[in-house]
Design an enzyme around this catalytic site. Structure first.
Site, PDB file in Angstrom:
ATOM      1  N   ASP A  73       5.384  -3.484 -18.506  1.00  0.00           N
ATOM      2  CA  ASP A  73       4.157  -2.725 -18.280  1.00  0.00           C
ATOM      3  C   ASP A  73       3.081  -3.725 -17.896  1.00  0.00           C
ATOM      4  OD1 ASP A  73       1.839  -1.266 -18.346  1.00  0.00           O
ATOM      5  OD2 ASP A  73       2.199  -0.349 -20.304  1.00  0.00           O
ATOM      6  N   SER A 156      -3.644  -2.158   2.099  1.00  0.00           N
ATOM      7  CA  SER A 156      -3.638  -1.123   3.128  1.00  0.00           C
ATOM      8  C   SER A 156      -4.968  -1.084   3.865  1.00  0.00           C
ATOM      9  CB  SER A 156      -3.358   0.244   2.497  1.00  0.00           C
ATOM     10  OG  SER A 156      -4.551   0.832   2.001  1.00  0.00           O
ATOM     11  N   TYR A 168      -9.747   3.518  -5.009  1.00  0.00           N
ATOM     12  CA  TYR A 168      -8.629   3.027  -4.205  1.00  0.00           C
ATOM     13  C   TYR A 168      -9.104   1.923  -3.257  1.00  0.00           C
ATOM     14  CZ  TYR A 168      -4.652   3.141  -0.945  1.00  0.00           C
ATOM     15  OH  TYR A 168      -3.575   2.804  -0.154  1.00  0.00           O
ATOM     16  N   LYS A 172      -7.961  -2.254  -2.951  1.00  0.00           N
ATOM     17  CA  LYS A 172      -7.419  -2.916  -1.762  1.00  0.00           C
ATOM     18  C   LYS A 172      -8.286  -4.093  -1.329  1.00  0.00           C
ATOM     19  CE  LYS A 172      -4.020  -0.147  -1.805  1.00  0.00           C
ATOM     20  NZ  LYS A 172      -2.796  -0.625  -2.502  1.00  0.00           N
ATOM     21  N   THR A 203       8.363   7.293   1.481  1.00  0.00           N
ATOM     22  CA  THR A 203       8.745   7.252   0.072  1.00  0.00           C
ATOM     23  C   THR A 203       8.877   8.672  -0.472  1.00  0.00           C
ATOM     24  OG1 THR A 203       6.463   7.258  -0.734  1.00  0.00           O
ATOM     25  CG2 THR A 203       7.449   5.104  -0.227  1.00  0.00           C
TER      26      THR A 203
END
Length: 289
Positions: A73, A156, A168, A172, A203
């Protein structure tokens, strides 16, 4: 696609029970690497998507490498320390670290402003930002001991354009900067870094999203990258004689693949989304100690 030999090389790929990490691990295995596959999923069904660390490790071995399942983890620093102690004990060093583990909230792609989404969207700051720093911190002595190596962050176009909201995007941007700044510290030790912008991926998670809104995503699957694609790019980058010259850069994976002559297994060349989503921003060369 040319064969990039990784025989005798040791890699750690974080967050590899499924998705990008799984594909990267299997691709590195296909080039002969010993790959430690990390993730939390031990039993099929523990997560809402298929995949376990053991299954990925089996696929790495089947591809031609040696897959080693390492349950970890990455929100737990102690478990991360134990992971790299194990790598040191069993392998004596490390050649490639792929920082891929990240927290993907179920509501990540839901429309709406950030304040209408759950506050625990910020867990990506722990597993996604902090986890990459911690893994690199523990891996660094093993990479330096080898006299050379490569640290990769999967990133990304969300680092440049609005994509899935500010949490998000911050993740990145952060890993791109990690690659740039860690390159400075690693330079005297011949360890290179890179942040690789992946495109849309084929995916199970993507398939699930597309099934909900097939009209919205019509044609996307056909141009999406397989998860293995980035793994082949990483292998080529590791074997690049000019790897040190590239260190610290943020690169578009599809563009680097074209430079290296890498295609998908079916011969397809995934496109770069630079024109639509933006280009990487490289760090200024100034170094302030």
């Amino acid at each position: 696609m040319s064969k990039q030999d990784l025989s005798g090389k040791v890699a750690v790929v974080t967050g590899a029970s499924r998705g990008a990490g799984k594909g990267i691990a299997v691709a590195l295995g296909s080039h002969g690497a010993t790959v430690y596959v990390t993730g939390r999923t031990v039993n099929e069904g523990d997560a809402d998507l298929p995949g376990t660390v053991a299954h990925t490790a089996e696929l790495v071995t089947a591809a031609g490498g040696q897959g080693i399942a390492a349950v970890c983890d990455h929100a737990d620093d102690g478990q991360v320390a134990d992971l790299f102690d194990r790598v040191r004990s069993e392998q004596g060093g490390l050649d490639i670290l792929v920082n891929n583990a990240t927290f993907l909230h179920d509501q990540l792609i839901e429309p709406g402003p950030f304040w209408e989404k759950p506050l625990d969207m910020t867990r990506v700051f722990d597993v996604g930002i902090r986890s990459g720093y911690v893994a690199s911190w523990y891996a660094a002595p093993l990479l330096v001991a080898r006299g050379g190596g490569l640290v990769v962050f999967t990133s990304s176009f969300g680092a440049r354009c609005y994509m899935h909201g500010p949490a998000y995007g911050a993740q990145k941007v952060s890993v791109d900067k990690f690659a740039a700044d860690m390159a400075v510290d690693f330079k005297p030790h011949n360890v290179a870094t890179a942040s690789i912008w992946m495109g849309m991926l084929q995916t199970d998670r993507t398939r699930r999203v597309m099934a909900r809104e097939p009209e919205k995503y019509a044609g996307f699957w056909e141009i999406a990258e397989t998860p293995e694609f980035t793994g082949h790019i990483i292998s080529a980058l590791y074997n690049d004689p000019k790897r040190a010259e590239r260190s610290g850069q943020t690169v578009v994976g599809a563009e680097l693949a074209q430079e290296y002559g890498i295609t998908e297994a079916d011969g397809r060349v995934p496109p770069s989304h630079r024109e639509m989503l933006g280009a990487p921003v490289q760090a200024h060369p100034a170094v302030v100690q």
